[in-house]
Design an enzyme around this catalytic site. Sequence first.
Site, short mmCIF file in Angstrom:
data_model
loop_
_atom_site.label_atom_id
_atom_site.label_comp_id
_atom_site.label_asym_id
_atom_site.label_seq_id
_atom_site.Cartn_x
_atom_site.Cartn_y
_atom_site.Cartn_z
N GLU A 365 72.27 19.97 -80.77
CA GLU A 365 70.81 20.37 -81.51
C GLU A 365 69.74 19.42 -80.72
O GLU A 365 68.86 18.92 -81.46
CB GLU A 365 70.86 20.23 -82.81
CG GLU A 365 71.97 21.32 -83.48
CD GLU A 365 71.68 21.79 -84.73
OE1 GLU A 365 70.72 21.61 -85.19
OE2 GLU A 365 72.73 22.13 -85.43
N1 CAA Z 1 57.54 24.24 -82.95
C1 CAA Z 1 57.11 25.39 -82.38
N2 CAA Z 1 56.64 25.54 -81.21
C2 CAA Z 1 57.33 24.87 -80.30
C3 CAA Z 1 58.03 23.74 -80.55
C4 CAA Z 1 58.24 23.55 -81.97
N3 CAA Z 1 58.93 22.53 -82.42
N4 CAA Z 1 58.64 23.09 -79.37
C5 CAA Z 1 57.76 23.80 -78.36
N5 CAA Z 1 57.03 24.93 -78.89
C6 CAA Z 1 56.29 25.67 -78.33
C7 CAA Z 1 55.24 24.90 -77.48
O1 CAA Z 1 54.16 24.69 -78.27
C8 CAA Z 1 54.78 25.82 -76.20
O2 CAA Z 1 54.07 26.80 -76.67
P1 CAA Z 1 52.45 27.05 -76.18
O3 CAA Z 1 52.66 27.30 -74.64
O4 CAA Z 1 51.99 28.32 -76.90
O5 CAA Z 1 51.77 25.41 -76.34
C9 CAA Z 1 55.95 26.55 -75.99
O6 CAA Z 1 56.84 26.40 -77.03
C10 CAA Z 1 56.88 25.70 -74.59
O7 CAA Z 1 56.92 24.44 -75.14
P2 CAA Z 1 57.17 23.40 -74.12
O8 CAA Z 1 56.42 23.57 -73.01
O9 CAA Z 1 57.30 21.95 -74.66
O10 CAA Z 1 58.84 23.83 -73.74
P3 CAA Z 1 59.86 23.18 -72.62
O11 CAA Z 1 60.41 24.29 -71.75
O12 CAA Z 1 59.33 22.04 -71.99
O13 CAA Z 1 60.81 22.80 -73.71
C11 CAA Z 1 62.09 21.15 -75.13
C12 CAA Z 1 60.86 22.02 -74.64
C13 CAA Z 1 61.86 20.29 -76.33
C14 CAA Z 1 62.72 20.40 -74.28
C15 CAA Z 1 63.09 22.52 -75.79
O14 CAA Z 1 63.77 22.89 -74.60
C16 CAA Z 1 64.27 21.70 -76.26
O15 CAA Z 1 64.22 21.23 -77.79
N6 CAA Z 1 65.39 21.61 -75.69
C17 CAA Z 1 66.78 21.16 -76.36
C18 CAA Z 1 67.51 22.42 -76.61
C19 CAA Z 1 68.49 22.25 -77.73
O16 CAA Z 1 68.25 21.46 -78.85
N7 CAA Z 1 69.61 23.00 -77.85
C20 CAA Z 1 70.58 22.79 -78.78
C21 CAA Z 1 71.43 24.10 -78.80
S1 CAA Z 1 72.05 24.58 -80.44
C22 CAA Z 1 73.27 23.45 -80.96
O17 CAA Z 1 73.39 22.68 -80.42
C23 CAA Z 1 74.25 24.30 -81.78
C24 CAA Z 1 75.44 23.77 -82.16
O18 CAA Z 1 76.36 24.22 -82.03
C25 CAA Z 1 75.38 22.20 -83.09
#
Ligand code: CAA
Length: 381
Positions: A365
Amino acid sequence: MNFALTQKQEDVKKLVANFVQDEVAAGVAQRDEDENFEPTYKLLRRLGDLGLLGLPYPKEYGGAGGDYVSYALAGFELNKVDASLGVSYSVHISLGTWPIFEYGNEEQKQKYAVPLIKGEKIGAFALTEPNAGSDSGASECTAVLDGDHYILNGTKIFCTNASYADTYVVFAMTDKSKGVKGISAFIVEKDYEGFQFVKEEKKCGIRASIQCEILMENVRVPKENLLGKEGLGFKIAMTTLDGGRIGIAAQGAGIAEGAYEYSRDYTKERIQFGKPIAKQQHIGFKLAEMATDVEIAKLMVLRAAEDKDAHRPYTVSAAQAKLIATDTAMKTTVDAVQLMGGHGFLRDHPVERMMRDAKITQIYEGTNEIQKLVISGAVLR
Ligand code: CAA
């Protein structure tokens, strides 16, 4: 600011603690040894019988009408003893159910969210791909509109509850030219043709939970199963993970508390140099640090949960809670093993399992490095 729990929250904590004592604790070591999800799945369904799979959802949708503070308390109690059940529970509530409840139209909510909330069905969330892990926007899965259906193709990995779950929230590109704004979210039923579970992962910890690779080959998903609208998928994924991180933070704090309490009790009984080892100042100080770290972790989790309950922004507090609580889980479980010496390393005691289980909480996550990216984005804004 009020640090006291309400009676309702105390009741949830007690209900889950009793359930864990009566039905979960006895078999936890064997379930880990067997690496078999089946008995964990039965316990997950029992949580449904107790109304806990719909804990933070409103009564009018079949939920318990509880809150996210209660959800965090339930997470502490479950994960103190069984992190495999803990992750299955958290994924069902936060990742499998919430996006449908939050972004679904009324028809989707009635058809898909209500059975999940009532615990009649189990949910899962398929975001991660072989080439889209931390960079979840780099999705290579595709969804192409063809008449009344979207045709989904591609591979999803690390999907918790997969193969047992009935309902999946699946992310795929509807328009690659738009980058993350071209990702869409779909509700996929387990039995849709071409939706295949091709590999069950073998893991270091949480061995009695299940994570599968999913291959989608021309899966026909009815158009009405699009969540929100085309292009909203990344936002749905990110906001869903904000809530999911509260669940994993609760998992970290719970694992840490379980390991701390077990090793504390052991050091009170273990005699070396003519007295219980807990009477050695070094060990007393270590236990003091562990107790304090667990308390900090729990407070951070409850703060994030309360932010969500109060409809305040919780992206950052959830990331901070996840970072602190899961690092605490790792550190505390390693210390618990060390306090117990050779015995801590044996499978006769739960702390070696807790140490293995703790590791993944720093990874899934969103790795803790990703949490720092989220937090630094906010503090540098
Ligand atoms: N809430 C709302 N909007 C959001 C947001 C949030 N928390 N985070 C990003 N956004 C929006 C941004 O505002 C942006 O929108 P605008 O262009 O309109 O402003 C858009 O999304 C893109 O944002 P970023 O440029 O920040 O996106 P990024 O590509 O750089 O990625 C990141 C950001 C935080 C690295 C994201 O990719 C991330 O969280 N990565 C980790 C993925 C993850 O947690 N995976 C877990 C998988 S599930 C799992 O583990 C399941 C299990 O089995 C337990």
